[in-house]
Design an enzyme around this catalytic site. Sequence first.
Site, PDB file in Angstrom:
ATOM      1  N   GLY A 169       0.700  -1.252   0.116  1.00 23.29           N
ATOM      2  CA  GLY A 169       0.004   0.028   0.099  1.00 23.29           C
ATOM      3  C   GLY A 169       0.684   1.382  -0.020  1.00 23.29           C
ATOM      4  O   GLY A 169       0.058   2.348  -0.175  1.00 23.29           O
ATOM      5  N   GLU A 222       3.922  -6.902   1.426  1.00 18.09           N
ATOM      6  CA  GLU A 222       3.187  -6.882   0.247  1.00 18.09           C
ATOM      7  C   GLU A 222       3.395  -5.992  -0.378  1.00 18.09           C
ATOM      8  O   GLU A 222       2.524  -5.588  -1.003  1.00 18.09           O
ATOM      9  CB  GLU A 222       1.902  -7.743   0.280  1.00 18.09           C
ATOM     10  CG  GLU A 222       1.663  -8.892   1.517  1.00 18.09           C
ATOM     11  CD  GLU A 222       0.263  -8.932   1.611  1.00 18.09           C
ATOM     12  OE1 GLU A 222      -0.789  -8.052   1.475  1.00 18.09           O
ATOM     13  OE2 GLU A 222       0.032 -10.137   2.200  1.00 18.09           O
ATOM     14  N   PRO A 223       4.444  -5.502  -0.883  1.00 14.26           N
ATOM     15  CA  PRO A 223       4.455  -4.030  -1.828  1.00 14.26           C
ATOM     16  C   PRO A 223       4.149  -4.518  -2.986  1.00 14.26           C
ATOM     17  O   PRO A 223       4.694  -5.580  -3.625  1.00 14.26           O
ATOM     18  CB  PRO A 223       5.929  -3.316  -1.408  1.00 14.26           C
ATOM     19  CG  PRO A 223       6.859  -4.686  -1.206  1.00 14.26           C
ATOM     20  CD  PRO A 223       5.894  -5.806  -0.359  1.00 14.26           C
ATOM     21  N   GLY A 224       3.456  -3.536  -3.816  1.00 12.52           N
ATOM     22  CA  GLY A 224       3.104  -3.563  -5.210  1.00 12.52           C
ATOM     23  C   GLY A 224       3.720  -2.429  -6.060  1.00 12.52           C
ATOM     24  O   GLY A 224       4.891  -2.291  -6.424  1.00 12.52           O
ATOM     25  N   ARG A 225       2.637  -1.426  -5.868  1.00 16.15           N
ATOM     26  CA  ARG A 225       3.159  -0.266  -6.583  1.00 16.15           C
ATOM     27  C   ARG A 225       4.398   0.403  -6.450  1.00 16.15           C
ATOM     28  O   ARG A 225       5.309   0.801  -7.189  1.00 16.15           O
ATOM     29  CB  ARG A 225       1.962   0.764  -6.282  1.00 16.15           C
ATOM     30  CG  ARG A 225       2.125   2.149  -7.030  1.00 16.15           C
ATOM     31  CD  ARG A 225       0.924   3.289  -6.334  1.00 16.15           C
ATOM     32  NE  ARG A 225      -0.337   2.589  -5.947  1.00 16.15           N
ATOM     33  CZ  ARG A 225      -1.169   2.568  -6.791  1.00 16.15           C
ATOM     34  NH1 ARG A 225      -1.025   3.100  -7.999  1.00 16.15           N
ATOM     35  NH2 ARG A 225      -2.350   2.016  -6.297  1.00 16.15           N
ATOM     36  N   ARG A 244      -5.773   3.630 -15.508  1.00 17.38           N
ATOM     37  CA  ARG A 244      -5.669   4.261 -14.169  1.00 17.38           C
ATOM     38  C   ARG A 244      -6.410   5.721 -14.398  1.00 17.38           C
ATOM     39  O   ARG A 244      -7.208   6.198 -13.283  1.00 17.38           O
ATOM     40  CB  ARG A 244      -4.471   4.597 -13.759  1.00 17.38           C
ATOM     41  CG  ARG A 244      -3.463   3.149 -13.218  1.00 17.38           C
ATOM     42  CD  ARG A 244      -2.478   3.322 -12.501  1.00 17.38           C
ATOM     43  NE  ARG A 244      -2.625   3.939 -11.139  1.00 17.38           N
ATOM     44  CZ  ARG A 244      -2.544   5.278 -11.006  1.00 17.38           C
ATOM     45  NH1 ARG A 244      -1.946   5.953 -11.753  1.00 17.38           N
ATOM     46  NH2 ARG A 244      -2.779   5.602  -9.588  1.00 17.38           N
ATOM     47  N   TYR A 256      -9.544   5.645 -11.814  1.00 15.59           N
ATOM     48  CA  TYR A 256      -9.120   6.390 -10.345  1.00 15.59           C
ATOM     49  C   TYR A 256      -9.172   7.901 -10.536  1.00 15.59           C
ATOM     50  O   TYR A 256      -8.787   8.385  -9.697  1.00 15.59           O
ATOM     51  CB  TYR A 256      -8.133   5.548  -9.817  1.00 15.59           C
ATOM     52  CG  TYR A 256      -7.659   4.222  -9.660  1.00 15.59           C
ATOM     53  CD1 TYR A 256      -8.560   3.386  -9.268  1.00 15.59           C
ATOM     54  CD2 TYR A 256      -6.708   3.721 -10.389  1.00 15.59           C
ATOM     55  CE1 TYR A 256      -8.379   2.138  -8.963  1.00 15.59           C
ATOM     56  CE2 TYR A 256      -6.591   2.487 -10.354  1.00 15.59           C
ATOM     57  CZ  TYR A 256      -7.434   1.456  -9.430  1.00 15.59           C
ATOM     58  OH  TYR A 256      -7.112   0.257  -9.476  1.00 15.59           O
ATOM     59  N   CYS A 264     -13.478   4.732 -28.439  1.00 14.16           N
ATOM     60  CA  CYS A 264     -14.707   5.456 -28.612  1.00 14.16           C
ATOM     61  C   CYS A 264     -15.486   5.520 -27.195  1.00 14.16           C
ATOM     62  O   CYS A 264     -16.647   4.890 -27.071  1.00 14.16           O
ATOM     63  CB  CYS A 264     -15.598   4.745 -29.558  1.00 14.16           C
ATOM     64  SG  CYS A 264     -14.961   4.723 -31.110  1.00 14.16           S
ATOM     65  N   TYR A 278       0.061  -1.240 -12.273  1.00 12.47           N
ATOM     66  CA  TYR A 278      -1.301  -1.215 -12.543  1.00 12.47           C
ATOM     67  C   TYR A 278      -1.541  -0.297 -13.933  1.00 12.47           C
ATOM     68  O   TYR A 278      -2.428   0.271 -14.079  1.00 12.47           O
ATOM     69  CB  TYR A 278      -2.179  -0.437 -11.368  1.00 12.47           C
ATOM     70  CG  TYR A 278      -1.911  -1.076 -10.076  1.00 12.47           C
ATOM     71  CD1 TYR A 278      -2.329  -2.392  -9.836  1.00 12.47           C
ATOM     72  CD2 TYR A 278      -1.171  -0.494  -8.879  1.00 12.47           C
ATOM     73  CE1 TYR A 278      -2.237  -2.992  -8.470  1.00 12.47           C
ATOM     74  CE2 TYR A 278      -0.886  -1.180  -7.904  1.00 12.47           C
ATOM     75  CZ  TYR A 278      -1.638  -2.269  -7.801  1.00 12.47           C
ATOM     76  OH  TYR A 278      -1.300  -3.036  -6.396  1.00 12.47           O
TER      77      TYR A 278
HETATM   78  C1  LIG Z   1      -2.995  -4.920  -4.115  1.00 19.28           C
HETATM   79  C2  LIG Z   1      -2.364  -5.679  -2.815  1.00 19.28           C
HETATM   80  C3  LIG Z   1      -1.121  -5.519  -2.125  1.00 19.28           C
HETATM   81  C4  LIG Z   1      -0.289  -4.335  -2.856  1.00 19.28           C
HETATM   82  O1  LIG Z   1      -0.810  -3.040  -2.790  1.00 19.28           O
HETATM   83  P1  LIG Z   1       0.007  -1.807  -3.213  1.00 19.28           P
HETATM   84  O2  LIG Z   1      -0.736  -0.681  -3.107  1.00 19.28           O
HETATM   85  O3  LIG Z   1       0.253  -2.101  -4.810  1.00 19.28           O
HETATM   86  O4  LIG Z   1       1.284  -1.698  -2.664  1.00 19.28           O
HETATM   87  C5  LIG Z   1      -0.895  -6.200  -1.239  1.00 19.28           C
HETATM   88  N1  LIG Z   1      -1.560  -7.001  -0.726  1.00 19.28           N
HETATM   89  C6  LIG Z   1      -2.805  -7.318  -1.010  1.00 19.28           C
HETATM   90  C7  LIG Z   1      -3.684  -8.171  -0.398  1.00 19.28           C
HETATM   91  C8  LIG Z   1      -3.286  -6.554  -2.192  1.00 19.28           C
HETATM   92  O5  LIG Z   1      -4.551  -6.998  -2.503  1.00 19.28           O
END
Ligand SMILES: *Cc1c(COP(=O)(O)O)cnc(C)c1O
Length: 424
Positions: free
Chosen positions: A245, A282-285, A321, A325, A351, A379
């Site tokens: 997050g 659990e980092p994504g972004r 995005r 968002y 379109c 994303y």
């Molecule tokens: C999407 C998600 C993440 C990653 O979130 P980011 O904002 O991209 O860091 C981590 N854990 C879970 C369960 C998610 O669904």
Amino acid sequence: MSALPGAPHIAWRGHQLFVEGQSADALAREHGTPLYVYSRGAMLGALAAYQRALTGRQHLICYAMKANSTLAVLQTFAQAGCGFDIVSVGELERVLAAGGDASRVLFSGVGKRPDEMRRALEAGIKCFNVESVAELRTLSGVAQAMNRRAPVSLRINPDVDAGTHPYISTGLKGNKFGIAHDEALAAYRIAASLPGLEVAGIDCHIGSQITQLGPHLDALERLLDLIEALEAEGIAIRHIDVGGGLGITYTDEAPPDAGALVRQLCARIDARGHGARELLFEPGRSLVGNAGVLLTEVLVLKPGSVKNFCIVDAAMNDLLRPTLYDATMGIVPCTLRDGAPVLYDVVGPVCESGDWLGRDRALAVLPGDRLAILSAGAYAFAMASNYNSRPRAAEVMVEGDRAFVIREREKVAALFSNERLIDR
Ligand SMILES: *Cc1c(COP(=O)(O)O)cnc(C)c1O
């Protein structure tokens, strides 16, 4: 050389935008547009910021791969010792295809099918992050039928406001995610009593693009409260998973850096005497967002009485995005040209009036120029579709002076190769 916000590997050299040692314009010329370009150094640098701050502590970083699940991205992280947070069995197969290790995989998500549970158990994943009592019972049944015990963690909804967009805020009572904090003890008692389960940890994930430390720290305190209550009842919790997050800089956001986040969380954990527990992230972004750009060519400039439109060859199917968002992403020319900037809405050819990429952008551009949409590593491609029968873009990974095509541009014929005409 001057780097772009949040992205030291993407920088101006004179009038030219570079991704590491490759000029954006040259890449677009060679590979066509729309084109996703990633900096491998930026991805590894973002991971290293977490890793450095966690040195000396039992930990596992599980890249939330839904942010960008292209195989070479997964391979990059797997080779750097990273685990993965998955939300479907399709993602699990990608991890395995990229050389990742199932024993470093967490399976998240509010709705897992029994066949997905079976496959994940068979592969030997580290833990299932479970979000309801009903799911606990299903998983226990699936595991029992395989003569196994599934390692589980309960995703707690700590009811904290992450202060982010409603679509990416997940830790509030009204969200579909997680088990309410005040129902957690009862749910853990059930988990501990089910024969096919083995309680392994506790987790939360309160939202995405969070730019403050406060919500992360509040959520952590609530997890620690629960751990203490659970252990008083004899239910042992091995790991704490604080989710992902962490926000990134798209334009003028100033999120804490990963090191600061980790250090503050660890300080709280240590202060409450939980320092020996394994810590999961659990980092994504924050691992990939600033590492990517989407290159696109200007097709037409369309002046209007109310608005001027800059129509480009990338669209909402390539980058959802902005319209999903209401997200603002930086847009710059790949080569700066002289001339007075004009205000444009940068839009695609799809379109839909929702097909916009940026609004009211001051740009000095001509048709045939190329633009770079910034912070498009997360994303972005992962949400691409074939709407309007548009093939999905190619992806290139840059490492120093070298550029690797990590996904070929989709061919139009492939869009309908698994369709069938009606035989008559
Ligand atoms: C999407 C998600 C993440 C990653 O979130 P980011 O904002 O991209 O860091 C981590 N854990 C879970 C369960 C998610 O669904």
